[in-house]
Write an enzyme that holds these catalytic residues in place. Structure first.
Site, PDB file in Angstrom:
ATOM      1  N   TYR A 141       0.830  -1.217   0.000  1.00  0.00           N
ATOM      2  CA  TYR A 141       0.000   0.000   0.000  1.00  0.00           C
ATOM      3  C   TYR A 141       0.860   1.261   0.000  1.00  0.00           C
ATOM      4  O   TYR A 141       0.426   2.297  -0.487  1.00  0.00           O
ATOM      5  CB  TYR A 141      -0.903   0.037   1.240  1.00  0.00           C
ATOM      6  CG  TYR A 141      -2.255  -0.604   1.057  1.00  0.00           C
ATOM      7  CD1 TYR A 141      -2.377  -1.914   0.618  1.00  0.00           C
ATOM      8  CD2 TYR A 141      -3.418   0.103   1.352  1.00  0.00           C
ATOM      9  CE1 TYR A 141      -3.620  -2.501   0.474  1.00  0.00           C
ATOM     10  CE2 TYR A 141      -4.662  -0.480   1.212  1.00  0.00           C
ATOM     11  CZ  TYR A 141      -4.756  -1.777   0.775  1.00  0.00           C
ATOM     12  OH  TYR A 141      -5.995  -2.350   0.641  1.00  0.00           O
ATOM     13  N   ASP A 224      -3.271 -17.995  -0.073  1.00  0.00           N
ATOM     14  CA  ASP A 224      -4.300 -18.644  -0.898  1.00  0.00           C
ATOM     15  C   ASP A 224      -5.004 -19.743  -0.109  1.00  0.00           C
ATOM     16  O   ASP A 224      -6.225 -19.874  -0.111  1.00  0.00           O
ATOM     17  CB  ASP A 224      -3.708 -19.172  -2.221  1.00  0.00           C
ATOM     18  CG  ASP A 224      -2.431 -19.973  -2.047  1.00  0.00           C
ATOM     19  OD1 ASP A 224      -1.854 -19.995  -0.936  1.00  0.00           O
ATOM     20  OD2 ASP A 224      -1.977 -20.594  -3.036  1.00  0.00           O
ATOM     21  N   ASP A 248      -6.433  -6.850   4.005  1.00  0.00           N
ATOM     22  CA  ASP A 248      -7.570  -6.178   3.366  1.00  0.00           C
ATOM     23  C   ASP A 248      -8.503  -7.221   2.763  1.00  0.00           C
ATOM     24  O   ASP A 248      -9.721  -7.199   2.956  1.00  0.00           O
ATOM     25  CB  ASP A 248      -7.047  -5.230   2.277  1.00  0.00           C
ATOM     26  CG  ASP A 248      -8.170  -4.542   1.532  1.00  0.00           C
ATOM     27  OD1 ASP A 248      -9.107  -4.059   2.185  1.00  0.00           O
ATOM     28  OD2 ASP A 248      -8.114  -4.503   0.281  1.00  0.00           O
ATOM     29  N   ASP A 252     -12.384  -8.906   4.396  1.00  0.00           N
ATOM     30  CA  ASP A 252     -13.683  -8.876   3.707  1.00  0.00           C
ATOM     31  C   ASP A 252     -14.266 -10.281   3.644  1.00  0.00           C
ATOM     32  O   ASP A 252     -15.469 -10.490   3.823  1.00  0.00           O
ATOM     33  CB  ASP A 252     -13.536  -8.347   2.272  1.00  0.00           C
ATOM     34  CG  ASP A 252     -13.769  -6.843   2.182  1.00  0.00           C
ATOM     35  OD1 ASP A 252     -13.482  -6.145   3.174  1.00  0.00           O
ATOM     36  OD2 ASP A 252     -14.234  -6.368   1.129  1.00  0.00           O
TER      37      ASP A 252
END
Ligand code: IPM
Ligand code: MG
Length: 357
Positions: A141, A224, A248, A252
């Protein structure tokens, strides 16, 4: 001395949900002796419209002075065509980085009353209680160099840099081990050490910090596989610690296990437990202004603020109990609505929480 709380409503549904959370703070102040002063400022698209930039100096100054910050959400279609360097999201990223809020705590808890709101089978998610610790001020980021350049053949090439120093990994690992100690004493560090050197080093540093926390059972997982395990059998996890970008994405994913992203709060803390508190959902421009947003994630973010920055754990518990009570009473915003329940507006939900408090 009274604590300074900076309120940053932001964009989209931000102002609606923050209004309800502020009612909760005001109730605690007026009726239960919470010694706070609240101030409000602009961030994100609202700040771009008013001042030309997503993080005005005035906002940053107030944020630096505050003991804690409550943020709604930033972003929306209106500002999507702006250059990435001045978009609403930069306001949020700027606050995180300027205030050194490196430790992002994202709990994913399934409220038993909402077990059927999840798209996963009830037996997979019932009792779910995971804490994701996301590194928030480093990684890809913020890594330099970054940008889009033109190659000799005239083609454009985009590039970003994944970078972590040992000290950045060390400090987030310590936060995660401390949290694990207060919970189930199991920590899973998520990386991509089979491909990315940077996260191979991440794994080594976390393993080193583990030596000082012999009571915590540490495991490592490739990102993964972690994504797959989160939807396959999420209850295997207690605390997860990971990089900015992996966190991030995984947060979610974890949010949806609980039925609605509208239920999940977050805390972003610095070294001294100063924090910014926000729901993990975004600005949801598609439903903004309709009064249908779920304010519970923001109200639960106030609970996290009371616990982590204001040292008022009993008040935090009172808010969490109030959320449980209104869910028990069958009140639901549209995102968590199901048969036989009573649908309420954003404001209706906020009022119900205040009434219980
Ligand atoms: C989040 C959001 C932000 C992020 C965006 C709005 C910049 O998705 O807090 O998870 O990517 O960190
Ligand atoms: Mg996100």
């Amino acid at each position: 001395m009274s604590k300074k709380i900076l309120i940053l409503p932001g964009d989209g549904i931000g102002p609606e949900i923050v209004t309800e959370a502020v009612k909760v703070l005001a109730t605690l102040r007026d009726e239960q002796g919470l010694d706070i002063e609240m101030d409000e400022a602009l961030v994100g698209g609202a700040a771009i419209d008013a001042t030309g930039g997503p993080l005005p100096d005035a906002t940053l100054d107030l944020a630096k002075e505050a003991d804690a910050i409550l943020l709604g959400a930033v972003g929306g279609h209106k500002w999507e065509s702006l250059d990435i360097s001045i978009r609403p999201e930069k306001g949020l990223l700027g606050l995180r980085s300027e205030l050194n809020l490196f430790a992002n705590l994202r709990p994913a808890i399934l409220y038993p009353q909402l077990a059927d709101a999840s798209t996963l089978k009830p037996e997979v998610v019932s009792g779910l209680d995971i804490m994701i610790v996301r590194e928030l001020t480093g990684g890809i980021y913020f890594g330099q160099p970054r940008g889009v350049r033109e190659l000799d053949n005239g083609e454009r090439q985009g590039y970003n840099t994944l970078v972590y120093s040992e000290s950045e990994v060390d400090r987030i690992a310590r936060v995660a081990f401390d949290i694990a100690m207060k919970r189930g004493k199991r920590l899973c560090s998520v990386d991509k050490a089979n491909v990315l050197e940077c996260t191979e080093m991440w794994r080594e540093v976390v393993t080193k910090v583990a030596e000082e926390h012999p009571e915590v059972e540490l495991s490592h997982m490739y990102v993964d596989n972690a994504a797959m395990q989160l939807v396959k059998w999420p209850k295997q996890f207690d605390v997860m610690v990971t990089t900015n970008m992996f966190g991030d994405i995984l947060s979610d994913c974890a949010a949806m296990l609980t039925g609605s992203i509208g239920m999940l709060p977050s805390a972003s803390l610095d070294e001294n437990s100063k924090g910014m508190y926000e729901p993990i959902h975004g600005s949801a421009p598609d439903i903004a202004g309709q009064g249908v947003a779920n304010p519970l994630a923001t109200i639960l973010s106030v609970a996290m603020m009371l616990r982590y920055s204001l040292d008022k754990p009993a008040m935090a518990e009172r808010i969490e109990a109030a959320v449980n009570k209104v869910l028990d009473d069958g009140l639901r915003t549209p995102d968590i609505m199901s048969d036989g329940m009573t649908e309420v507006s954003c404001e209706g939900m906020g009022d119900a929480i205040v009434a219980v408090l």
